[in-house]
Scaffold this active site. Structure first.
Site, mmCIF file in Angstrom:
data_model
loop_
_atom_site.group_PDB
_atom_site.id
_atom_site.type_symbol
_atom_site.label_atom_id
_atom_site.label_comp_id
_atom_site.label_asym_id
_atom_site.label_seq_id
_atom_site.Cartn_x
_atom_site.Cartn_y
_atom_site.Cartn_z
ATOM 1 N N ILE A 37 0.834 -1.209 0.000
ATOM 2 C CA ILE A 37 0.000 0.000 0.000
ATOM 3 C C ILE A 37 0.864 1.253 0.000
ATOM 4 C CG2 ILE A 37 -1.900 1.218 1.133
ATOM 5 C CD1 ILE A 37 -2.717 -1.414 2.427
ATOM 6 N N ASP A 59 12.093 2.437 4.860
ATOM 7 C CA ASP A 59 11.585 1.062 4.892
ATOM 8 C C ASP A 59 12.730 0.131 5.279
ATOM 9 O OD1 ASP A 59 8.937 -0.429 3.285
ATOM 10 O OD2 ASP A 59 10.647 -1.661 3.917
ATOM 11 N N ALA A 109 4.762 -2.037 8.976
ATOM 12 C CA ALA A 109 4.157 -3.013 9.892
ATOM 13 C C ALA A 109 4.450 -4.424 9.401
ATOM 14 C CB ALA A 109 2.641 -2.807 9.965
ATOM 15 N N THR A 165 -6.313 -0.729 10.509
ATOM 16 C CA THR A 165 -7.062 -1.762 9.805
ATOM 17 C C THR A 165 -8.433 -1.990 10.447
ATOM 18 O OG1 THR A 165 -7.088 -4.158 9.391
ATOM 19 C CG2 THR A 165 -5.766 -3.426 11.239
ATOM 20 N N ASP A 166 -9.368 -2.480 9.642
ATOM 21 C CA ASP A 166 -10.694 -2.820 10.193
ATOM 22 C C ASP A 166 -10.617 -4.008 11.161
ATOM 23 O OD1 ASP A 166 -10.231 -4.832 8.323
ATOM 24 O OD2 ASP A 166 -12.079 -4.511 7.184
ATOM 25 N N GLU A 167 -9.480 -4.742 11.119
ATOM 26 C CA GLU A 167 -9.379 -5.929 11.980
ATOM 27 C C GLU A 167 -9.360 -5.583 13.468
ATOM 28 O OE1 GLU A 167 -6.854 -9.097 10.837
ATOM 29 O OE2 GLU A 167 -7.145 -8.755 8.706
ATOM 30 N N TYR A 218 -1.887 -10.309 15.123
ATOM 31 C CA TYR A 218 -1.725 -9.150 14.225
ATOM 32 C C TYR A 218 -2.668 -8.027 14.629
ATOM 33 C CZ TYR A 218 -2.745 -6.195 10.180
ATOM 34 O OH TYR A 218 -2.991 -5.107 9.367
ATOM 35 N N LYS A 222 -1.976 -4.200 16.073
ATOM 36 C CA LYS A 222 -2.445 -2.978 15.391
ATOM 37 C C LYS A 222 -3.352 -2.168 16.334
ATOM 38 C CE LYS A 222 -1.892 -1.839 11.614
ATOM 39 N NZ LYS A 222 -0.822 -0.996 10.999
ATOM 40 N N GLY A 362 -8.999 -19.006 14.996
ATOM 41 C CA GLY A 362 -9.589 -17.698 15.344
ATOM 42 C C GLY A 362 -9.987 -16.876 14.129
HETATM 43 P P1 NAD Z 1 3.195 -4.928 3.422
HETATM 44 O O1 NAD Z 1 3.490 -6.093 4.290
HETATM 45 O O2 NAD Z 1 3.071 -5.104 1.958
HETATM 46 O O3 NAD Z 1 4.297 -3.779 3.655
HETATM 47 C C1 NAD Z 1 4.807 -3.463 4.918
HETATM 48 C C2 NAD Z 1 6.089 -2.672 4.696
HETATM 49 O O4 NAD Z 1 6.613 -2.309 5.977
HETATM 50 C C3 NAD Z 1 7.184 -3.462 3.993
HETATM 51 O O5 NAD Z 1 7.749 -2.690 2.963
HETATM 52 C C4 NAD Z 1 8.208 -3.742 5.085
HETATM 53 O O6 NAD Z 1 9.537 -3.831 4.609
HETATM 54 C C5 NAD Z 1 8.017 -2.523 5.965
HETATM 55 N N1 NAD Z 1 8.450 -2.763 7.352
HETATM 56 C C6 NAD Z 1 8.169 -3.828 8.143
HETATM 57 N N2 NAD Z 1 8.761 -3.685 9.336
HETATM 58 C C7 NAD Z 1 9.409 -2.480 9.313
HETATM 59 C C8 NAD Z 1 10.193 -1.769 10.256
HETATM 60 N N3 NAD Z 1 10.429 -2.256 11.490
HETATM 61 N N4 NAD Z 1 10.697 -0.575 9.908
HETATM 62 C C9 NAD Z 1 10.482 -0.064 8.664
HETATM 63 N N5 NAD Z 1 9.760 -0.712 7.728
HETATM 64 C C10 NAD Z 1 9.224 -1.909 8.052
HETATM 65 O O7 NAD Z 1 1.892 -4.285 4.027
HETATM 66 P P2 NAD Z 1 0.681 -3.492 3.350
HETATM 67 O O8 NAD Z 1 -0.352 -4.458 2.954
HETATM 68 O O9 NAD Z 1 1.233 -2.541 2.364
HETATM 69 O O10 NAD Z 1 0.127 -2.718 4.620
HETATM 70 C C11 NAD Z 1 0.588 -1.389 4.933
HETATM 71 C C12 NAD Z 1 -0.133 -0.894 6.167
HETATM 72 O O11 NAD Z 1 -1.538 -0.885 5.917
HETATM 73 C C13 NAD Z 1 0.052 -1.794 7.393
HETATM 74 O O12 NAD Z 1 0.186 -0.969 8.524
HETATM 75 C C14 NAD Z 1 -1.225 -2.616 7.474
HETATM 76 O O13 NAD Z 1 -1.514 -2.971 8.802
HETATM 77 C C15 NAD Z 1 -2.235 -1.626 6.927
HETATM 78 N N6 NAD Z 1 -3.407 -2.237 6.258
HETATM 79 C C16 NAD Z 1 -3.250 -3.161 5.267
HETATM 80 C C17 NAD Z 1 -4.382 -3.652 4.606
HETATM 81 C C18 NAD Z 1 -4.275 -4.662 3.490
HETATM 82 O O14 NAD Z 1 -5.308 -5.159 3.041
HETATM 83 N N7 NAD Z 1 -3.108 -4.994 2.999
HETATM 84 C C19 NAD Z 1 -5.656 -3.191 4.962
HETATM 85 C C20 NAD Z 1 -5.771 -2.247 5.998
HETATM 86 C C21 NAD Z 1 -4.628 -1.756 6.616
HETATM 87 O O1 DAU Z 2 -8.944 -6.300 6.688
HETATM 88 C C1 DAU Z 2 -7.702 -5.688 6.513
HETATM 89 C C2 DAU Z 2 -6.618 -6.735 6.606
HETATM 90 O O2 DAU Z 2 -6.698 -7.505 5.415
HETATM 91 C C3 DAU Z 2 -5.223 -6.135 6.764
HETATM 92 O O3 DAU Z 2 -5.156 -5.450 7.982
HETATM 93 C C4 DAU Z 2 -4.162 -7.238 6.726
HETATM 94 O O4 DAU Z 2 -2.866 -6.675 6.774
HETATM 95 C C5 DAU Z 2 -4.317 -8.000 5.415
HETATM 96 O O5 DAU Z 2 -3.407 -9.063 5.385
HETATM 97 C C6 DAU Z 2 -5.751 -8.529 5.287
HETATM 98 O O6 DAU Z 2 -6.000 -9.567 6.272
HETATM 99 P P1 DAU Z 2 -6.792 -10.922 5.898
HETATM 100 O O7 DAU Z 2 -6.422 -11.953 6.866
HETATM 101 O O8 DAU Z 2 -8.240 -10.638 5.680
HETATM 102 O O9 DAU Z 2 -6.139 -11.184 4.431
HETATM 103 P P2 DAU Z 2 -5.626 -12.531 3.727
HETATM 104 O O10 DAU Z 2 -5.332 -12.169 2.304
HETATM 105 O O11 DAU Z 2 -4.578 -13.203 4.505
HETATM 106 O O12 DAU Z 2 -6.919 -13.445 3.755
HETATM 107 C C7 DAU Z 2 -8.139 -13.019 3.166
HETATM 108 C C8 DAU Z 2 -9.166 -14.114 3.437
HETATM 109 O O13 DAU Z 2 -8.814 -15.279 2.679
HETATM 110 C C9 DAU Z 2 -9.214 -14.548 4.877
HETATM 111 O O14 DAU Z 2 -10.560 -14.866 5.214
HETATM 112 C C10 DAU Z 2 -8.375 -15.826 4.913
HETATM 113 C C11 DAU Z 2 -8.591 -16.413 3.536
HETATM 114 N N1 DAU Z 2 -7.441 -17.165 2.960
HETATM 115 C C12 DAU Z 2 -6.223 -16.557 2.939
HETATM 116 C C13 DAU Z 2 -5.130 -17.205 2.424
HETATM 117 C C14 DAU Z 2 -3.770 -16.562 2.397
HETATM 118 C C15 DAU Z 2 -7.630 -18.425 2.423
HETATM 119 O O15 DAU Z 2 -8.757 -18.957 2.417
HETATM 120 N N2 DAU Z 2 -6.545 -19.066 1.892
HETATM 121 C C16 DAU Z 2 -5.297 -18.512 1.884
HETATM 122 O O16 DAU Z 2 -4.345 -19.193 1.405
#
Ligand code: NAD
Ligand code: DAU
Length: 423
Positions: A37, A59, A109, A165-167, A218, A222, A362
């Protein structure tokens, strides 16, 4: 080839760039900007604000960070990169003193729920201690003095945004077997003009006032980071915001997450592991729409407020899996050149790739965001319909096989075997 991170170090006197400074440019410190993101947000900023944005990306380049995500952006004169850790007190202090950002946007993160279940410790260290370290550094760097009542006065124009995050709200119930049309208020509909495809699997929604109830290591980490952010706002008056977003999808997402994992497994001819019965529901948002919301909160959000960001787009996992299989098959059928990416015949791409595996412990059943606040206060809504966003996403992965290959060789294979071989 990945650029050498050190060549972008602003503290290196041989740095090829010196970030320009002038009064109309806003300075952004983007932590975690080499992740999914964060990198998409940097791209969005450059598209939207171009020469008015002066961006320093910090990063640690963990397994999830990838400088390839920023290869074009780092060519820009106004973008610099430092490899470093948000837990590093000295480094963060130095960046705040010398770069003096207007905005600190914390994406950094540990982000994968499954990894937090097998190894929670690093989630506490990065997500909680790292965030608190950033907050403390901002407090010290932005403080001018205390007034006669002991209230801190900060330099104006600064803001800390915690990307959450919504989590943190825990899990909602799934009330319907099949999705029903989602009814939104007239005031939200007036903003979300072009969205007619809204659906829901339940009656409950997360608002900013929903009690925090995290259920995984996780989301617990958060939530703690959010609580520290709120505490710094309340106790020290630090100018903070929090955004809480639903599941993002789009280019550059690491293939441990569901959608890129499905695409990669289809290309490799591997089974697609669906946890439990595939009935869990997520609210999917195209990553550019998240970036737009973050920009709006930074510019116009009320200081101290929390904003929920969601896709109006609930779907159960099994439908996501089938949709992605259908799209990949359709592209392979109509554009045969893409078949070169396959290690197996195109006819193998069908629902027989799906395999149901042991559920995530969970496992939250359903997430659904009510984005009324950000829609009505800031005029934001999720512009990208899912069918459009998911096709763009699939095509990005098909068009970037080198990116996928470099990420999914090496350590990713070890991770995948550990996570899925006995499931
Ligand atoms: P990501 O795992 O793709 O990226 C995380 C980045 O943080 C990486 O580039 C990693 O190198 C860096 N990082 C990790 N530890 C670090 C540290 N100690 N110091 C500096 N950099 C560090 O994650 P993402 O999916 O891009 O998520 C970004 C943010 O958005 C997170 O805070 C996550 O909780 C939040 N978020 C993600 C989602 C989603 O669906 N992916 C949804 C809602 C919120
Ligand atoms: O809701 C926001 C969150 O969304 C972010 O805060 C997290 O960083 C991000 O990882 C994501 O969390 P989820 O656990 O929802 O995402 P994930 O892609 O891991 O899984 C999405 C759904 O799919 C979840 O219900 C678990 C399921 N899943 C996931 C994987 C990796 C499967 O069924 N099979 C899989 O192999």
């Amino acid at each position: 080839m990945q650029p050498d991170p050190l060549s972008y170090d602003i503290f290196n006197t041989n740095s090829p760039k010196t970030l320009p400074r002038n009064s109309i440019m806003s300075r952004y410190l983007i932590t975690g900007g080499a992740g999914f993101i964060g990198a998409n947000f940097v791209r969005y900023l450059l598209r939207k604000h171009g020469n008015e944005a002066n961006i320093l990306i910090l990063d640690a380049l963990t397994y999830a960070g990838n400088l390839e995500n920023l290869s074009e952006e780092l060519k820009h004169d106004n973008v610099e990169f430092i490899r470093g850790d948000i837990r590093d007190e000295k480094l963060i202090k130095r960046i705040l003193d010398e770069f003096d950002p207007d905005f600190v946007v914390n994406f950094a993160a540990e982000t994968h729920v499954d990894r937090s279940i097998t190894g929670p410790q690093i989630f506490l260290e990065t997500n909680i201690l790292g965030t608190q370290n950033l907050l403390e550094a901002c407090r010290c760097a932005w403080l001018i003095r205390h007034d006669e009542n002991g209230k801190p006065i900060y330099r104006s124009g600064h803001r800390f945004l915690q990307i959450s995050t919504d989590e943190v709200y825990g899990s909602l119930s799934r009330d319907y077997d099949t999705p029903r049309p989602l009814e939104v208020s007239d005031e939200v509909m007036a903003v979300a003009k072009n969205r007619t495809d809204l659906q829901t699997f339940g009656n409950g929604f997360f608002t900013e006032n929903t009690p925090l109830a995290p259920r995984s290591p996780y989301s617990a980490s958060k939530t703690s980071a959010d609580l520290f952010t709120i505490a710094y706002g309340e106790t020290y008056g630090l100018p903070v915001n929090i955004t809480r977003c639903s599941n993002n999808y789009g280019p550059c997402q690491f293939p441990e997450k569901l959608i890129p994992l499905i695409i990669n497994n289809i290309l490799e001819g591997k089974k697609i592991p669906v946890y439990g019965k595939g009935e869990n529901v997520r609210d999917w948002l195209y990553v550019d729409d998240h970036a737009k919301a973050i920009d709006m909160v930074l510019r116009n959000g009320r200081i101290g407020e929390i904003y929920n960001i969601g896709g109006f787009n609930e779907e159960q996992n099994i439908t996501i899996v089938k949709t992605v299989i259908d799209i990949v098959r359709q592209i392979m059928d109509s554009e045969p050149a893409y078949r070169e990416l396959l290690s197996h015949p195109v006819e193998d791409i069908d629902y027989s790739l799906i395999t149901y595996v042991t559920d995530r412990p969970g496992h939250d059943m359903r997430y659904a965001i009510d984005p009324t606040k950000i829609a009505t206060e800031l005029g934001w809504y999720p512009e990208t319909p899912f069918d459009e966003g998911i096709e763009k996403t699939v095509r990005w992965y098909l068009d970037n096989p080198g990116w996928v290959r470099r990420i999914t060789s090496g350590d990713y294979r070890i991770y995948y075997d550990k996570m899925y071989s006995n499931r």
